[in-house]
Each structure stands twice: as structure tokens, then as C-alpha cells.
Design an enzyme around this catalytic site. Structure first.
Site, PDB file in Angstrom:
ATOM      1  N   ASP A   1       0.885  -1.153   0.000  1.00  0.00           N
ATOM      2  CA  ASP A   1       0.000   0.000   0.000  1.00  0.00           C
ATOM      3  C   ASP A   1       0.929   1.211   0.000  1.00  0.00           C
ATOM      4  O   ASP A   1       2.113   1.114   0.344  1.00  0.00           O
ATOM      5  CB  ASP A   1      -0.931  -0.011   1.231  1.00  0.00           C
ATOM      6  CG  ASP A   1      -2.122   0.918   1.022  1.00  0.00           C
ATOM      7  OD1 ASP A   1      -3.137   0.752   1.724  1.00  0.00           O
ATOM      8  OD2 ASP A   1      -2.040   1.789   0.119  1.00  0.00           O
TER       9      ASP A   1
HETATM   10  C1  GLC Z   1      -4.260   4.420  -0.315  1.00  0.00           C
HETATM   11  C2  GLC Z   1      -5.164   3.226  -0.070  1.00  0.00           C
HETATM   12  C3  GLC Z   1      -5.097   2.200  -1.171  1.00  0.00           C
HETATM   13  C4  GLC Z   1      -4.862   2.914  -2.495  1.00  0.00           C
HETATM   14  C5  GLC Z   1      -3.462   3.487  -2.450  1.00  0.00           C
HETATM   15  C6  GLC Z   1      -3.135   4.301  -3.694  1.00  0.00           C
HETATM   16  O1  GLC Z   1      -3.657   4.827   0.873  1.00  0.00           O
HETATM   17  O2  GLC Z   1      -5.002   2.554   1.184  1.00  0.00           O
HETATM   18  O3  GLC Z   1      -6.333   1.483  -1.164  1.00  0.00           O
HETATM   19  O4  GLC Z   1      -4.984   2.001  -3.570  1.00  0.00           O
HETATM   20  O5  GLC Z   1      -3.231   4.284  -1.293  1.00  0.00           O
HETATM   21  O6  GLC Z   1      -3.957   5.410  -3.765  1.00  0.00           O
END
Ligand code: GLC
Length: 750
Positions: free
Chosen positions: A232
Site C-alpha cells: 500500500d
Molecule cells: C491508499 C489506499 C489504497 C490505495 C493506495 C493508492 O492509501 O489505502 O487502497 O490504492 O493508497 O492510492
């Protein structure tokens, strides 16, 4: 570009180039290596609509993004209980990704709804892992059939927003295996998602981004995952440790830090080169997977067709919770419909954060109602309450009361303001805003034909007010076409067929996670174990406002007696087929969801009273009959044995419950399954109960007591008292001539 020759590239790449490949090239791309013709590929959110940011980017949706179709969020789509609909939405998402040059869609999000308070519940499917897994698989497989990848998220146990980057989810293994992992397992084994996204949080004290058991032992060695694990955004704390654990791509890149650390670790011998090569290989495989679609001519945009699909999806996602006949609206010329609430003109249709879409268009419910109602029905509107500013609420309330008094029917658009739920924080209660409840009460006092339309990502408590109105239609966050869908359903152009994918409890305190949510001091204990959602309310014998699987229709259905056939056996392709006749006994066409729950009354371990293990949705015209078949495999009867470290089916009776809601299961069908004993081998420390429960153990033990002339010693009363004692303890007491020598002899005899 032909398939990459990964082995050849690996031989060519320098250490620095390899280190650059296992971190992103920028916020939304993998890193290129121009020298060797390795192109970068683009990833983009999100689960229910593209959030492609052409320049730069952010991970919480603050910046702009290219227009794309905003479909119902997962909590809505899950309420459709319609696998093929989820697949259609997936295919449309993939088509739009191809138009925008996106190779991997960062979704679906499949975390379990442990608490109704989680701020991102709108982005997740259900409180039940089977339902979530089935719908997510349908969607992800359909996306990937278009040559676009997915990113199954957030792996694992990311069930709250509070302190999500540091909190440790303290979960026992059986609960992980039976509740928090199965949806991931279903999608991984079902369609090999191109990527899996690891969660921010820790699991039992270890960051998910460094969790070897999660990322390698379970995901790859047990489930056979062949793709790439991406972090993430910002979830990597130690790039070297995360590489070793099985995390292949850090996003976004921490340039000059992670790549340097990796180069230094390999150079010093702290990191084996083959571990780095393993990550590089997976990144190159992802690039290779993406190239054919990336190089192909993008399809023509199909935004109009996708808007129509979004409207159909929103209509199928709505759940009719209550209806005294006020719906569908039956207004004739000259009558007046009062529409109250700001959401009628400024709809709430998605959630804030990384999933936020810039919609291609946006239906306005009031306009859509106007378009659908007979011309001479008089339509009035008032806000009735403020969303962010309540300073004018008294005047707004008075205006709403006057409008309601003069109307034949009132439709109240209520729900959660955007500020009430979002990625990044959790809710603290389940109530609708007080100013909305005030309008509802006021309107209910002056009108006896009131419909409430709800727009909320996760459940709101309805028990405090729903008996004041004639009908309640839960529309979740229905996407850009929700306005049209609501008009279809209110006027009867469509017939609601949604079913709850999450229980609506009578009150928040009834939810067993209440005592441990969101935890504190960077730790949250999943003290309720398996018992989340309906599993909890069933075990606690709690009444609920509306149970998991519940949803009304404008027609009625009857289910005939199921027929059950068993093929194969435990350990040999077991397949239990449940065939159910269904009749639409009402006056309009509609769709019903037949649900099959499995109960294991003979289990030697604590199991939920019943668990959803199959469902099928069927559309039928008025008076029409059909049938559905639900097949249950061995896993449908299994639980995770922590003692044996594997899934087991315990021989004995299982009850299949068939109906149209977890609390409306008129048909029960018992089957007996034979299965190998799950009891461990008997030994000195096995209890008297365990020895007597094992046929061989019983014979040997009673034979031994016979031989010492004390067979009468073992009677039922005594067994009741000492049955849980290990034989090694009993041997020490020497009762009935039973001693250690004799016990050793018995164990060796077995
Ligand atoms: C965010 C979310 C994730 C998302 C990523 C990119 O913090 O937790 O679901 O795909 O970052 O935006």
C-alpha cells in the site's frame, strides 16, 4: 513488444537497476530501464471507478483525476448478490483502464466489515467472507480477461482506519483462516490476480509489508499465488526486510533510500542476490503481462453504455428495508410529491479518499424523478436540513414541514454526509445526523405517506425511526447513476432486489467488536474471533433491525422444498448439490436470492451457528417458476483446526438451511458426512474423554480396567467428573489399579 525475456534481462541488469525495479518509478508507475527497453506500466485506483491522475498524484483523492465512470461502491455492489453484474462492472472498469492507459486497477477491496464503524466499509463488500470472495472473484476475473490487472487489497486484516499505518491487528490463526483470509484465498486461487496489495497495519506484531507468513508461506506456498505483491502507498518501513518477506514492489518509491539500502545490503552480503532477483523477476513478469494490452490500440470510450450499466448496477444494489405499500409511488395527475433533502439535488454517490472518482456525468435524483413521473404530478423540493452547516436548520425544517403538509406523498433523501465516513478515519456511532432525524420526525407528524431513501457507505441505525415512515430504500453509495436508479425504483420502473451484505443491528453496542474497536496504544484485539456480523448476532441470539441477506421486493416469491444430492466424499471431490424451486407469486417481475447456510451441530469445536456457503440469484416474471442449483464443496463444511494446522471436516450431521435471508430459512435438510477422524493420536496426555471417544482407545482402556478387576470403577458419573483429565494424571493417582506402567503399556499397544 514481445514477451520480455526475463532471464536474459536479469543477466543484463546491474545491481542498481535491479534495486530501482523493486521500487516504483513514480507515484503511479513501475520503473523503466530504457537501456534495456523495459517500459514502465501504470497503476491507478480504484475499486469502483478509475482515478487516473495524468500528472503526479496523491493517494487520498485530493488531486484531480481524468473523468471516468463512477459505479456503486463495493458495499452497494455486494448488496446485488449478483456475480454476473460484478463481472460486467469489472469488464467496464477494465475497458476504461485501457482507454486511459492504465495496466493495473488498484482493487477490489475485500477486507471484512469487522465493525460497522470502519470508515472504509463503503469500499468493502461484506461481513461475510464467502459473499465477498464470490463477488470479488467475479469482478477481478472479468477485469483480467480484458488484459488489465487487479490489486487485491488490503492484505490482510485491515479492518479499521484509525491508526491504520501502525496498529497491530491481534488475530488468532483460526479467525484469520476462517474470516479474514478466505476472500483473498478465493480470488487468488480463482483467478491469479496480477497483484496483491499488502496492508499498512501489522498483523500480530509484524507489519504486513514484512510478514513472511502472510506474503510467502500462506499466499504463495499454500495458495500458489504467482503474481506480485505491491505495498500500500507508504506501507514499507524496511525495504530489505520486506523483500525477504516477499514484498516485490514498494509504492510510491522512496528514491535514494530504499534503492540505496537494497544495493548496500546485497553488496555487504546482508541480502542474498537471489532474493532481489526474485522481486525483479516478478516486476518484469508484471510488465510482461501488461505489454500486450499496453501496446494494443486502446478501445473507443464507451461512457454512455457504462453510465447505463452504472444505473442498472445501482438499481440492483438498493435494498428495500421496509414497505407498507407506499412504494412504488402511485401518484396520479394533480397529486403532489414533496422531495426533501439536499441529496435530491446534490447526490451523495461515492466515498472520500483514494477511491474518489471524477465522474463522467452525474444524475440528479430530483431531475430523474421529474423525468419519470407523470407530467401532471406536481413535484416540490426543499432541502430540509444542512449537511455541513446547520445554522439555518430551523428555517429549513419549517419549509420542509410546510411542503410535506401540502403533499400527497413525501420522499426524504437522508444519509451520511461525506464528512461522516471516509478513508483515513472511522465513525464513532451509527446514527443519522440529528438535523435529519428532526426533519423525519416533523414530516412524519404531518404526512402518513413518507418514503426514506438512504445514501450511506456503511450501515446506519434505523431502529430509532423506521417505524415512523412507510418505506425505507437503502441505496448505499450508488455511483454517478444512482439518481436515475432511485427514480426507476421509486416509480416502479424497476423492482428492488438487493439483499443486505452487512447486518443492520438494533444498536452499535450489540456488535461484538464494540468492546475492541478501534483498540488503542497501536494494538487492536480481535477478541470476538470468528463472531463478526451475523455470526455474532446469531451466537448471541440478538434481534437485529434487518438481518444479513435480507431485502424486500415489490413482488413475492416462494421457495419449494430443496432436493439435495451428494457426490464424491470428504477427501475425494465432495460436491453437495442443492436444487431449489422458486416461484414469483406476485404481480410484477422481480429477482430473488436463494441463500444456503451450513450448520455443523456435531462439531467438537465452537463454530458459528450457521455460515453462508452458497447463493444464487434468479429473475422471474409474475407467476413464473424456475429453479436454482447451489453446489457446496468440501470447504463449505470445513473449519480450520489449529491443532492439526489444516482445514478439516468432522464426520457427522450437517444441516443445510435454505431461504432468502439469514433469518428466513424455511427449509432445513440434514446430511451425514463420513470423514477421517480429526482427533489427534492418543497419548499419555490425552484425556479420559478422548480415550473413550476413540473406538480403539476405548477397547484398550476398558480392557485394562477389566484386567485390574476394576471395570466397575469407570461409571458415567465419575467419567463426567474426571473425563477432562489426562490419563497421565489419573495414572499418578493410581485409582482402580491404574498406574503409569499400565498406561505406558496401553500407549505402546495403540
Ligand atoms: C491508499 C489506499 C489504497 C490505495 C493506495 C493508492 O492509501 O489505502 O487502497 O490504492 O493508497 O492510492
Amino acid at each position: 513488444m514481445p514477451d520480455l525475456d526475463i532471464d536474459a534481462l536479469l543477466a543484463e541488469l546491474t545491481l542498481e537497476e535491479k534495486a530501482s525495479l523493486v521500487i516504483g518509478g513514480d507515484f503511479w508507475h513501475t520503473a523503466p530501464v530504457e537501456r534495456l527497453g523495459i517500459e514502465r506500466v501504470m497503476v491507478a485506483d480504484g475499486p469502483h471507478g478509475l482515478r487516473m491522475q495524468p500528472d503526479g498524484g496523491d493517494h487520498v483523492g485530493i488531486g484531480g483525476s481524468a473523468p471516468a465512470t463512477c459505479f456503486p461502491t463495493a458495499s452497494g455492489l455486494a448488496s446485488s448478490w449478483n456475480r454476473s453484474l460484478a463481472a460486467e462492472v469489472g469488464a467496464a472498469l477494465a475497458q476504461e483502464a485501457r482507454v486511459q492507459g492504465v495496466s493495473v486497477i488498484l482493487g477490489p477491496g475485500i477486507n471484512m466489515k469487522r465493525s460497522p464503524l470502519c470508515g472504509r466499509n463503503f469500499e468493502y463488500f461484506s461481513e461475510d467472507p464467502y459473499l465477498a470472495g464470490e463477488l470479488a472473484l467475479a469482478m477481478a476475473a472479468a477485469i483480467q480477461e480484458q488484459g488489465v490487472g487487479t490489486s487485491l487489497k488490503h492484505y490482510a486484516a485491515n479492518n479499521q482506519e484509525d491508526d491504520r499505518l501502525r496498529v497491530s491487528a491481534e488475530v488468532d490463526e483460526r479467525t484469520l483462516r476462517e474470516i479474514y483470509l478466505p476472500a483473498f484465498e478465493r480470488v487468488v486461487t480463482g483467478c491469479q490476480p496480477w497483484t496483491v496489495m499488502c496492508a499498512y497495519n501489522k498483523v500480530n506484531g509484524t507489519y504486513a509489508s514484512e510478514h513472511h507468513w502472510l506474503l510467502t508461506e500462506v499466499l504463495r506456498e499454500e495458495w500458489g499465488f504467482e503474481g506480485l505483491v505491491v505495498s500500500d502507498w507508504g506501507a514499507v518501513h524496511d525495504r530489505v526486510a520486506s523483500l525477504v518477506a516477499g514484498l516485490d514492489l514498494e509504492m510510491p518509491p522512496s528514491k535514494g533510500r530504499s534503492d540505496v539500502a537494497v544495493v548496500e545490503a546485497v553488496s555487504s552480503g546482508a541480502l542474498a542476490p537471489e532474493v532481489l532477483d526474485r522481486g525483479v523477476r516478478r516486476v518484469l513478469r508484471l510488465v510482461s503481462q501488461a505489454m500486450p494490452t499496453k501496446d494494443a490500440t486502446p478501445p473507443e470510450p464507451a461512457y454512455e453504455a457504462h453510465h447505463a450499466l452504472a444505473r442498472r448496477a445501482a438499481a440492483e444494489s438498493a435494498v428495500l428495508l421496509r414497505n407498507d405499500g407506499t412504494l412504488p409511488l402511485a401518484l396520479s395527475d394533480g397529486q403532489t410529491l414533496a422531495v426533501i433533502g439536499p441529496f435530491a439535488t446534490a447526490p451523495r454517490y461515492q466515498g472520500a479518499g483514494s477511491s474518489q472518482v471524477n465522474p463522467t456525468t452525474l444524475d440528479v435524483p430530483l431531475d430523474e424523478l421529474r423525468a419519470q413521473l407523470p407530467t401532471h404530478v406536481h413535484l416540490t423540493h426543499a432541502d430540509g436540513f444542512g449537511l455541513d452547516d446547520s445554522s439555518n436548520d430551523a428555517a429549513l425544517l419549517a419549509e420542509a414541514r410546510d411542503l410535506a403538509r401540502q403533499a400527497d406523498t413525501v420522499v426524504l433523501f437522508l444519509g451520511l454526509p461525506a464528512a461522516a465516513e471516509s478513508e483515513g478515519f472511522d465513525r464513532t456511532h451509527l446514527e443519522l445526523p440529528a438535523n435529519q432525524l428532526a426533519v423525519l420526525e416533523t414530516v412524519a407528524q404531518v404526512s402518513n405517506r413518507v418514503v426514506v431513501v438512504l445514501a450511506n457507505g456503511s450501515v446506519v441505525r434505523t431502529s430509532a425511526w423506521e417505524d415512523r415512515v412507510g418505506a425505507v430504500l437503502e441505496c448505499w453509495l450508488g455511483g454517478q447513476a444512482a439518481g436515475g436508479a432511485v427514480a426507476d425504483l421509486l416509480t416502479g420502473a424497476g423492482n428492488p432486489s438487493g439483499k443486505l451484505a452487512e447486518t443492520i443491528p438494533l444498536r452499535l453496542e450489540d456488535n461484538p467488536s464494540y468492546l475492541n474497536f478501534p483498540g488503542d496504544s497501536q494494538k487492536v484485539v480481535y477478541g470476538e474471533g470468528l463472531f463478526i456480523g451475523y455470526r455474532a448476532y446469531d451466537a448471541l441470539a440478538l434481534e437485529v433491525s434487518h438481518p444479513f441477506g435480507f431485502g424486500l421486493s415489490y413482488t413475492s416469491f416462494s421457495l419449494g422444498s430443496p432436493s439435495v444430492s451428494v457426490a464424491g466424499s470428504v477427501g475425494d471431490e465432495l460436491c453437495v448439490s442443492v436444487t431449489v424451486p422458486v416461484t414469483n407469486t406476485g404481480a410484477v417481475e422481480g429477482a430473488e436470492v436463494v441463500q444456503v447456510y451450513v450448520s455443523d451441530p456435531a462439531a467438537s469445536v465452537r463454530r458459528p451457528e450457521q455460515e453462508l456457503k452458497g447463493f444464487a440469484k434468479i429473475s422471474l416474471g409474475a407467476g413464473e417458476s424456475g429453479e436454482v442449483q447451489v453446489d457446496l464443496d468440501e470447504r463449505a463444511f470445513s473449519y480450520w483446526s489449529t491443532r492439526l494446522g489444516r482445514w478439516v471436516v468432522e464426520a457427522g450431521e450437517f444441516v443445510l438451511r435454505v431461504g432468502t435471508s439469514s433469518r428466513d430459512l424455511p427449509h432445513a435438510h440434514s446430511i451425514d458426512l463420513d470423514a477421517p477422524s480429526v482427533a489427534g493420536p492418543l497419548d499419555r496426555d490425552s484425556t479420559l474423554h478422548e480415550w473413550l471417544a476413540d473406538p480403539r482407545g476405548r477397547d484398550v482402556l476398558l480392557g485394562a480396567f477389566d484386567s485390574t478387576g476394576s471395570a466397575g470403577f469407570i461409571d458415567d458419573d465419575l467419567i463426567h467428573v474426571i473425563g477432562t483429565m489426562p490419563l497421565s494424571t489419573l495414572a499418578g493417582f493410581g485409582l482402580g489399579g491404574f498406574n503409569h506402567d499400565l498406561l505406558d503399556k496401553l500407549v505402546s499397544e495403540l
